[in-house]
Enzyme design. Structure first.
Site, PDB file in Angstrom:
ATOM      1  N   LYS A 122       0.934   3.784   9.846  1.00 50.14           N
ATOM      2  CA  LYS A 122       2.103   2.619   9.401  1.00 50.14           C
ATOM      3  C   LYS A 122       2.281   1.304  10.223  1.00 50.14           C
ATOM      4  O   LYS A 122       2.900   0.433  10.044  1.00 50.14           O
ATOM      5  CB  LYS A 122       3.477   3.439   9.219  1.00 50.14           C
ATOM      6  CG  LYS A 122       4.025   4.004  10.473  1.00 50.14           C
ATOM      7  CD  LYS A 122       3.404   5.675  10.128  1.00 50.14           C
ATOM      8  CE  LYS A 122       3.794   6.542  11.488  1.00 50.14           C
ATOM      9  NZ  LYS A 122       3.418   7.884  11.376  1.00 50.14           N
ATOM     10  N   GLY A 204       3.037  18.419  18.140  1.00 51.08           N
ATOM     11  CA  GLY A 204       2.323  17.447  17.426  1.00 51.08           C
ATOM     12  C   GLY A 204       3.100  16.287  16.738  1.00 51.08           C
ATOM     13  O   GLY A 204       2.379  15.791  16.064  1.00 51.08           O
ATOM     14  N   LYS A 222       8.090   2.503   8.562  1.00 53.10           N
ATOM     15  CA  LYS A 222       7.854   3.317   6.976  1.00 53.10           C
ATOM     16  C   LYS A 222       8.799   2.455   6.031  1.00 53.10           C
ATOM     17  O   LYS A 222       8.369   2.259   4.675  1.00 53.10           O
ATOM     18  CB  LYS A 222       8.403   4.610   7.104  1.00 53.10           C
ATOM     19  CG  LYS A 222       7.294   5.669   7.937  1.00 53.10           C
ATOM     20  CD  LYS A 222       7.717   6.814   8.254  1.00 53.10           C
ATOM     21  CE  LYS A 222       6.760   7.644   9.080  1.00 53.10           C
ATOM     22  NZ  LYS A 222       7.419   8.840   9.901  1.00 53.10           N
TER      23      LYS A 222
END
Ligand code: NAP
Length: 339
Positions: A122, A204, A222
């Site tokens: 993104k 993560g 986003k």
């Protein structure tokens, strides 16, 4: 748009042609490992289910000798990402290196050399969506990026479908899994922001540069992509008013909880005829306990769309993580085959 997927000949003469889709994977980290894992798992059923064999033909990494979370044949791993991105034998480039460069240039080169490109990036897309769309159009290839927004949730696909017969009036959602993980841990377990950040990193969920998540910049990226799909406008992330969670303390959350609210980082956009455009914002908001956003916890994302005819639509699912994000990428691979 016309697909340039090449039907390759089966090696056995006289046997019906089987379509083979050859994938070049750029990056074998959190998301790339998930992609390799799912491709391996669906290998034997892909032809029956999608109408093409899917072959992982090459994988580019930075550190060739690094131990991996997934088994990939050593002979297809290279640290020359350019040779993969421009390989004429490859049909689809999946870019999951992340960050600005070389990801941006690799994607441009892959499109210019006639490859379909699938990405979860993104950061790159949101600042140059219109030029990437133009590049894909000129080269008559697909550019797909469902995984770049809300991980596993097919939100872009849903918006595209809704817009065929309806109109999106507004959208509002929790679109950043890592900040939501951090806010949930602070609210439910009373741990400090720093402890919650360390947990999100270990799981993560955090971007390589965590300030992108914490400052709200990742959510704004986003939102810029969502705005294009919902309203047809190109908006840059830096044009979106953005307030992150860096100043949210444990006592802010405890105070909201005493009054029947929880704190969430919310991205919102509404078309406004009065202001002649889109009003867009990313900011922490107090959410009543009985609102669906309040039960959107950890790495979950939820998007609420208001449409003119269908009314409210709610989409929820995992917004980050190896396999959830990879599953959205594999969905795009199947779209390339079917388009
Ligand atoms: N993580 C998530 O939950 C999530 C969710 C949604 C979207 N995304 C997006 O997915 C993308 C990847 O994220 P990630 O978390 O998977 O990142 P990551 O774990 O840091 O993995 C990056 C991978 O890229 C490789 N790489 C770096 N520079 C390279 C170069 N110059 N040439 C070839 N390979 C190179 C690295 O190689 P080595 O392994 O050899 O170091 C590593 O395998 C980002 O755009 C991110 O925003 C991530």
């Amino acid at each position: 748009m016309e697909s340039t997927l090449i039907p390759r000949l089966s090696p056995i003469a006289g046997v019906k042609r089987r379509r083979i889709l050859r994938i070049g994977l750029l990056g074998l980290g959190v998301v790339g490992s998930g992609v390799a894992h799912i491709l391996d798992a669906i290998h034997s059923t892909a032809y029956a289910q999608c109408g093409a064999e899917i072959e992982l033909a090459a994988v580019a990494v930075l550190h060739k000798e690094k131990q991996r979370a997934v088994r990939v044949p050593h002979n297809i791993i290279t640290n020359d990402a350019w040779s993969v991105a421009t390989d004429p034998e490859i049909d689809v480039i999946i870019e999951v290196i992340g960050g600005e460069e070389p990801a941006r240039s690799l994607m441009r080169e892959a499109l210019n050399t006639g490859h379909h490109v699938i990405t979860a990036n993104k950061l790159v897309l949101s600042s140059a969506l219109s030029s990437f769309h133009a590049l894909a159009r000129v080269n008559r290839v697909q550019l797909l990026y469902e995984a770049a927004v809300c991980g596993s949730i097919p939100v872009l696909r849903s918006i595209n479908m809704l817009r065929q017969t309806d109109e999106i009036i507004s959208l509002r959602g929790i679109v950043n899994g890592s900040t939501n993980y951090i806010l949930t841990a602070m609210a439910q377990r009373g741990i400090s922001r720093d402890e919650a950040i360390a947990e999100a990193r270990a799981a993560g969920f955090l971007e390589a540069d965590p300030t992108l998540d914490l400052s709200g910049a990742d959510a704004a990226q986003k939102l810029a992509i969502l705005i294009h799909h919902a309203f047809g406008e190109y908006v840059l992330p830096n044009e979106i008013e953005t307030i992150g969670i860096t100043n949210i303390s444990h006592s802010d959350i405890a105070d909201a909880q005493r009054r029947g609210f929880t704190v969430k980082l919310v991205a919102s956009a509404i078309r406004s005829e009065r202001c002649g455009g889109i009003i867009a914002r990313v900011a922490p908001e107090e959410i009543p306990f009985d609102h669906p956003f309040a039960s959107t916890n950890n790495e979950l994302n939820t998007i609420e769309l208001q449409t003119r005819y269908a009314g409210p639509q709610l989409l929820s699912g995992k917004g980050a993580g190896s396999l959830p994000t990879a599953s959205a990428i594999i969905g795009d691979v199947v779209r390339v085959i079917r388009l």
